[in-house]
Write a protein that holds these residues in place. Structure first.
Motif, mmCIF file in Angstrom:
data_model
loop_
_atom_site.group_PDB
_atom_site.id
_atom_site.type_symbol
_atom_site.label_atom_id
_atom_site.label_comp_id
_atom_site.label_asym_id
_atom_site.label_seq_id
_atom_site.Cartn_x
_atom_site.Cartn_y
_atom_site.Cartn_z
ATOM 1 N N PHE A 115 -7.760 -1.406 0.811
ATOM 2 C CA PHE A 115 -8.158 -2.226 -0.324
ATOM 3 C C PHE A 115 -6.939 -2.604 -1.166
ATOM 4 C CE2 PHE A 115 -9.019 -2.284 -4.864
ATOM 5 C CZ PHE A 115 -10.048 -3.195 -4.976
ATOM 6 N N ALA A 116 -6.085 -1.615 -1.398
ATOM 7 C CA ALA A 116 -5.014 -1.797 -2.379
ATOM 8 C C ALA A 116 -3.951 -2.792 -1.896
ATOM 9 C CB ALA A 116 -4.365 -0.458 -2.706
ATOM 10 N N LEU A 117 -3.596 -2.728 -0.606
ATOM 11 C CA LEU A 117 -2.499 -3.566 -0.136
ATOM 12 C C LEU A 117 -2.829 -5.056 -0.283
ATOM 13 C CD1 LEU A 117 -1.107 -1.465 2.847
ATOM 14 C CD2 LEU A 117 -0.416 -1.503 0.446
ATOM 15 N N PRO A 118 -3.931 -5.557 0.298
ATOM 16 C CA PRO A 118 -4.206 -6.991 0.119
ATOM 17 C C PRO A 118 -4.381 -7.374 -1.350
ATOM 18 C CG PRO A 118 -5.992 -5.901 1.359
ATOM 19 C CD PRO A 118 -4.889 -4.910 1.204
ATOM 20 N N PHE A 119 -5.114 -6.588 -2.100
ATOM 21 C CA PHE A 119 -5.348 -6.944 -3.504
ATOM 22 C C PHE A 119 -4.035 -6.955 -4.275
ATOM 23 C CE2 PHE A 119 -9.730 -6.685 -2.617
ATOM 24 C CZ PHE A 119 -10.396 -7.309 -3.667
ATOM 25 N N GLY A 120 -3.235 -5.931 -4.070
ATOM 26 C CA GLY A 120 -1.970 -5.831 -4.782
ATOM 27 C C GLY A 120 -1.055 -6.995 -4.440
ATOM 28 N N ILE A 121 -0.984 -7.326 -3.136
ATOM 29 C CA ILE A 121 -0.065 -8.378 -2.694
ATOM 30 C C ILE A 121 -0.539 -9.753 -3.182
ATOM 31 C CG2 ILE A 121 0.831 -9.572 -0.666
ATOM 32 C CD1 ILE A 121 0.764 -6.815 0.757
ATOM 33 N N LEU A 140 -9.653 -3.253 -12.269
ATOM 34 C CA LEU A 140 -9.999 -2.554 -13.507
ATOM 35 C C LEU A 140 -11.344 -1.842 -13.348
ATOM 36 C CD1 LEU A 140 -8.967 -2.201 -16.420
ATOM 37 C CD2 LEU A 140 -10.587 -3.976 -17.068
ATOM 38 N N LEU A 141 -12.283 -2.543 -12.710
ATOM 39 C CA LEU A 141 -13.587 -1.924 -12.452
ATOM 40 C C LEU A 141 -13.406 -0.668 -11.609
ATOM 41 C CD1 LEU A 141 -16.138 -4.766 -11.656
ATOM 42 C CD2 LEU A 141 -16.265 -3.016 -13.431
ATOM 43 N N ALA A 192 -3.179 -0.523 -6.163
ATOM 44 C CA ALA A 192 -3.160 -1.986 -6.230
ATOM 45 C C ALA A 192 -2.436 -2.449 -7.495
ATOM 46 C CB ALA A 192 -4.581 -2.533 -6.194
ATOM 47 N N ARG A 193 -2.694 -1.793 -8.593
ATOM 48 C CA ARG A 193 -2.080 -2.188 -9.856
ATOM 49 C C ARG A 193 -0.568 -2.021 -9.805
ATOM 50 N NH1 ARG A 193 -3.851 1.271 -14.556
ATOM 51 N NH2 ARG A 193 -1.637 1.706 -14.344
ATOM 52 N N ILE A 194 -0.140 -0.850 -9.300
ATOM 53 C CA ILE A 194 1.291 -0.578 -9.244
ATOM 54 C C ILE A 194 1.974 -1.546 -8.285
ATOM 55 C CG2 ILE A 194 3.027 1.158 -8.620
ATOM 56 C CD1 ILE A 194 1.579 1.897 -11.119
ATOM 57 N N LEU A 195 1.301 -1.792 -7.148
ATOM 58 C CA LEU A 195 1.886 -2.693 -6.155
ATOM 59 C C LEU A 195 2.059 -4.088 -6.759
ATOM 60 C CD1 LEU A 195 2.880 -3.308 -3.352
ATOM 61 C CD2 LEU A 195 0.517 -3.584 -2.595
ATOM 62 N N ARG A 196 1.069 -4.530 -7.508
ATOM 63 C CA ARG A 196 1.132 -5.849 -8.123
ATOM 64 C C ARG A 196 2.332 -5.957 -9.059
ATOM 65 N NH1 ARG A 196 -0.232 -7.718 -13.101
ATOM 66 N NH2 ARG A 196 -0.659 -9.965 -13.242
ATOM 67 N N ALA A 231 7.980 -1.152 -2.489
ATOM 68 C CA ALA A 231 7.190 -0.008 -2.029
ATOM 69 C C ALA A 231 7.510 1.307 -2.741
ATOM 70 C CB ALA A 231 7.378 0.168 -0.527
ATOM 71 N N ILE A 232 8.743 1.374 -3.348
ATOM 72 C CA ILE A 232 9.153 2.681 -3.871
ATOM 73 C C ILE A 232 8.214 3.236 -4.951
ATOM 74 C CG2 ILE A 232 10.995 3.892 -5.099
ATOM 75 C CD1 ILE A 232 12.906 2.570 -3.274
ATOM 76 N N PRO A 233 7.939 2.475 -6.006
ATOM 77 C CA PRO A 233 6.995 3.027 -6.991
ATOM 78 C C PRO A 233 5.613 3.261 -6.378
ATOM 79 C CG PRO A 233 7.665 0.771 -7.575
ATOM 80 C CD PRO A 233 8.493 1.172 -6.417
ATOM 81 N N VAL A 234 5.259 2.447 -5.394
ATOM 82 C CA VAL A 234 3.947 2.622 -4.757
ATOM 83 C C VAL A 234 3.877 3.952 -4.029
ATOM 84 C CG1 VAL A 234 2.364 1.667 -3.039
ATOM 85 C CG2 VAL A 234 3.642 0.133 -4.537
ATOM 86 N N VAL A 235 4.955 4.286 -3.320
ATOM 87 C CA VAL A 235 4.972 5.570 -2.601
ATOM 88 C C VAL A 235 4.854 6.730 -3.586
ATOM 89 C CG1 VAL A 235 6.422 7.104 -1.233
ATOM 90 C CG2 VAL A 235 6.193 4.699 -0.593
ATOM 91 N N THR A 236 5.552 6.614 -4.710
ATOM 92 C CA THR A 236 5.457 7.657 -5.731
ATOM 93 C C THR A 236 4.008 7.836 -6.168
ATOM 94 O OG1 THR A 236 7.576 6.871 -6.522
ATOM 95 C CG2 THR A 236 6.415 8.423 -7.928
#
Lengths: 308, 542
Positions: A115-121, A140-141, A192-196, A231-236
């Motif tokens: 879910f997170a990867l497509p939404f974030g990207i 947010l939901l 997703a939020r962090i990736l965005r 990706a770095i903050p996402v991995v964290t």
């Protein structure tokens, strides 16, 4: 290089041990703050002599520091004592149920990334558009839905109304889907939020502009240059989410009657089954610490500037 | 980052909710006590005939058929009947094991593996044993099994939670292979009731061979069902024992297989029932009963001997509760009937005193205090509290059926400002043990078939949980503990009930009703007053 990685690993492991020690003090203190375990465990009509006998047997009559040292010296050998309730090795009870929880958490993490990867990207690349706005509302939901409520709604919709999936239990892979969604939702939204935001940050960098300027089409720019750097903050955050997943598993396992360690934990807390609570916390802490050490190693691959 | 406030909050909500699921466990769960019914100490074969189950209508001549799937609240802690303490697990034990004496569906003591018992004197009970009964592994049931099972229960290494209930038995004397005598060190009236609750008969050879720990994983009994499989927190599977002996109150197994599934969350259990994945579920919440009925399922209910009382601390001098008029006033001041209607949605039975409708010595002529706020105020004025007073009520943080806030709301109307202090169950029990409670304590006391334990612990002025002091009551409690004859004891407890009505030890509220969700496919099933889910004599039609 190899030697430096080894030194780094040892440093990390030492830090991990300190974290585990801290966890052990905290959990020991907490389990003893909430009242006498003997009072929770024995029926109210137990005569005082028998309560004393029980306390003595369980070592509960010793001063707290002595109890802690005893606890620790056994714990490092994996011995958390016998469960008061089940009369079996506490760690054994955890290990018995651990595979079920790992399966659930693993599938949960898979769903979360799905879910997170497509939404974030999509969100990150289309900043400020209505696609971004919509995706941010969904995220947010996801972050604000209580897992307990979501679990019951999922049961009512997919199991009771549509009858696509079983209500609860652990028979077959179908019964894993709903609980995995429940544990996935919060981590998915967070990732997703962090990736965005990380992607937005990276897309404004000079090297992206250079890559574009030299004529690369958008797909390789994003896939090869932007994503790896974003990706770095996402991995964290994924590392942190492992703890969240295990916490979420507690909710999901109870609502979906799934036989994992989270449910054992809840039963043990209400029965004040101290050895099992301690074994559970130790196991969870070990998992979270190890995952984070592993992720620390991944940073080096993601960003060659990071040196160990 | 790890301690985001939102995730901490999520945890806290969860823990509160989940604790509520376990609400019935920790409050006050003494093991029940002594015989409620047989008016003669010897249960004659006649009694056996009347309690033998009527053949269920669904009974196909071909023997047990189909599968019964039962949703329980929790998993059993063990498959060892001498260790299992929760009603969910006890039902599973009742399917696999038999006791010497059993408590039937109407709450009467009836013959089990003992065909009859005689009170020889106040310190000797003789049991005649059923002949021709075999354990699931082929071992014969006889006097050796009785001696072995009782001595196992007393063994220190086993550390059974019920060990204390059998400490009065000094010796099990084998008269012949089918006659045994229990020699007691002192009169122990609740013994017969305890025998019916926990003293499952175990096969001596098998148990000794595999050891206690292994027995807890692979049990062997004489009951209507045999053990097949236990996957912890997931399911327990049993199969029909087609050789089950005749004449048990449990009846014969009617299904080939029984599957018990522990499902802690109440709405999940209901969803499993209404989607047809379960046939029978335990513990339907009163506010969900309507949902179950609307979905076309039956809600079976039964009164359980779990008395909800707001206990008074009366042994502190110069406090309002020290005055009997105040204690009566508080009983007049609470509209219990309306609480039962509005809070329990009618699923409860009013209590006039602690010797309630399921107790030995129950006197239906004693009517509960009527709701009379004027009388309450007059009594308070007479006692010197015309403007009421302020008081704290302790309650456990998890009890959902004992709505202490509603009681406090009623008290406010007569000028008594009651603050409810919610305490964690462990702390709650510890406080009570150490006489460290607030002046009022809301709790449920279970197992009130026989008032002996209740009287001993809570009524007698030196009882270790007691905050009540009435020398006449002390006398009656001692008298009740000193005889074995049930008729005589019923009379004594009747008198005690009257006394506790006139000089209240608390605000007497109600007996809750246990609710079960039952599929229309299920036939012959009955709820048991001890909250076990009994699975024999229960059929499932396709």
């Amino acid at each position: 290089m190899a030697a430096r990685v080894l030194v780094f690993l040892i440093q990390r492991l030492l830090l991990g041990v300190i974290v585990l020690l801290g966890v052990s003090v905290t959990v020991f203190a907490l389990t003893h703050l909430g009242g006498d375990p003997a009072a929770a465990l024995l029926p109210l009509n137990t005569p005082p002599e028998d309560v004393e006998l029980f306390r003595k047997k369980a070592g509960l009559d010793q001063p707290l520091p002595v109890q802690y040292v005893n606890f620790l010296s056994h714990a490092v050998r994996g011995d958390f004592g016998q469960s008061f309730r089940y009369r079996q090795e506490a760690m054994g009870l955890i290990l018995e149920r651990l595979p079920a929880t790992l399966k659930l958490a693993g599938l949960g993490m898979f769903f979360a990334l799905l879910f997170a990867l497509p939404f974030g990207i999509i969100s990150g690349l289309n900043r400020g558009t209505y696609v971004d706005a919509l995706s941010r509302v969904i995220v947010l939901l996801g972050q604000s839905i209580p897992g307990f409520w979501l679990a019951i709604v999922l049961i009512l919709v997919f199991a009771v109304q549509l009858r696509w999936l079983p209500v609860s239990g652990s028979a077959g892979w179908q019964s894993l889907i709903l609980p995995a969604i429940v544990v996935a939702v919060f981590p998915a939204a967070t990732i997703a939020r962090i990736l965005r935001s990380s992607l937005i940050n990276v897309m404004n960098r000079d090297y992206i502009r250079t890559a574009r300027a030299k004529g690369l089409s958008p797909t390789p720019v994003v896939a090869r240059h932007a994503l790896k750097n974003a990706a770095i903050p996402v991995v964290t955050v994924i590392g942190f989410q492992v703890g969240v997943l295990l916490g979420g598993a507690v909710i999901a396992e109870v609502v979906f009657a799934y036989p994992g360690i989270g449910r054992l934990m809840i039963q043990s807390i209400s029965a004040r089954d101290v050895p099992v609570i301690q074994a559970f916390v130790a196991m969870t802490a070990i998992i979270v610490v190890s995952v984070n050490i592993f992720l620390d190693l991944i940073y080096g691959w993601l960003d060659p500037r990071i040196r160990f | 980052m790890l301690f985001k406030s939102s995730s901490v909050l999520r945890y806290m909500c969860l823990i509160v909710i989940v604790f509520a699921l376990f609400a019935c466990a920790p409050v006050a769960q003494p093991q029940p006590a002594a015989p409620a019914a047989p008016s003669q100490p010897t249960a004659a074969p006649a009694a056996e005939a009347t309690t033998a189950p009527a053949p269920a209508t669904a009974a196909p001549a071909a023997g047990p058929q189909g599968t019964l799937r039962v949703g329980l609240v929790t998993d059993a802690q063990s498959m060892d009947p001498h260790r299992v303490t929760q009603t969910a697990g006890e039902g599973v034990m009742k399917a696999m094991f038999d006791m010497l004496i059993e408590r039937d569906f109407d709450g009467n003591l009836v013959p089990g593996l003992a065909t009859s018992w005689t009170i020889v004197d106040d310190k000797t009970i003789e049991f005649k044993l059923r002949e021709g009964v075999k354990f699931h592994n082929g071992e014969d049931f006889n006097a050796d099994s009785v001696k072995f099972s009782l001595e196992r229960m007393q063994k220190e290494e086993l550390a059974s939670p019920f060990r204390n209930n059998y400490s009065a038995v000094e010796e099990v004397e084998i008269i012949d292979p089918y006659t045994v005598r229990f020699k007691l060190s002192k009169t122990n009236a609740p013994l017969l009731d305890n025998l019916s609750a926990q003293l499952a008969m175990l096969p001596p050879k098998y148990t000794a061979e595999v050891g206690d720990a292994e027995f807890g994983l692979k049990p062997v009994g004489t009951g209507p069902f045999k053990f097949v499989e236990w996957v912890k927190d997931d399911h327990i599977t049993l199969e029909a024992n087609t050789e089950y002996w005749d004449g048990s109150f449990k009846g014969k197994p009617m299904v080939e297989t029984v599957i018990f599934r522990p499902i802690p969350e109440a709405s999940t259990r209901i969803a499993e029932l209404t989607t047809g994945s379960l046939d029978l579920i335990q513990d339907v919440a009163t506010d969900q009963a309507e949902t179950v009925e609307k979905a076309g399922f039956k809600v079976d209910k039964i009164d359980v001997p779990q008395e909800a009382i707001v206990f008074f601390v009366t042994d502190v001098p110069d406090t309002p509760l020290n005055d009997v008029r105040v204690r009566q006033a508080l009983n007049y001041g609470v509209d219990v009937d309306s609480l039962i209607q509005n809070v329990l949605r009618g699923y409860g039975t009013r209590l006039a005193n602690p010797i309630g409708p399921l107790s030995l010595g129950y006197d239906p002529s004693i009517k509960p205090y009527p709701f009379d706020p004027d009388k309450a105020k007059a009594l308070l004025t007479e006692a010197g509290y015309p403007d009421g007073f302020e008081v704290t009520i302790d309650a456990t943080a998890t009890d959902k059926t004992l709505t202490t806030e509603a009681v406090a709301g009623e008290l406010a109307k007569i000028g008594v400002k009651a603050n409810v202090r919610r305490v964690e169950p462990a702390q709650f029990n510890e406080n009570w043990d150490h006489k460290n409670t607030s002046p009022m304590v809301a709790a449920r006391w279970s197992g009130m078939f026989d008032p002996a334990n209740f009287a001993n612990f809570l009524v007698k002025s030196d009882g270790f949980l007691s905050r009540y002091n009435n020398p006449k009551a002390d006398e009656l409690v001692a008298k009740g503990a000193g005889v074995m004859d049930s008729d005589e004891r019923a009379k004594i407890y009747g008198e005690l009930g009257k006394l506790l009505y006139d000089d209240p030890m608390g605000i007497y509220l109600w007996l809750p009703e246990n609710l079960y969700g039952v599929s229309p496919k299920v036939q012959g099933w009955r709820p048991h007053p001890r909250s076990y889910v009994m699975v024999s004599n229960t059929g499932v039609s396709e």
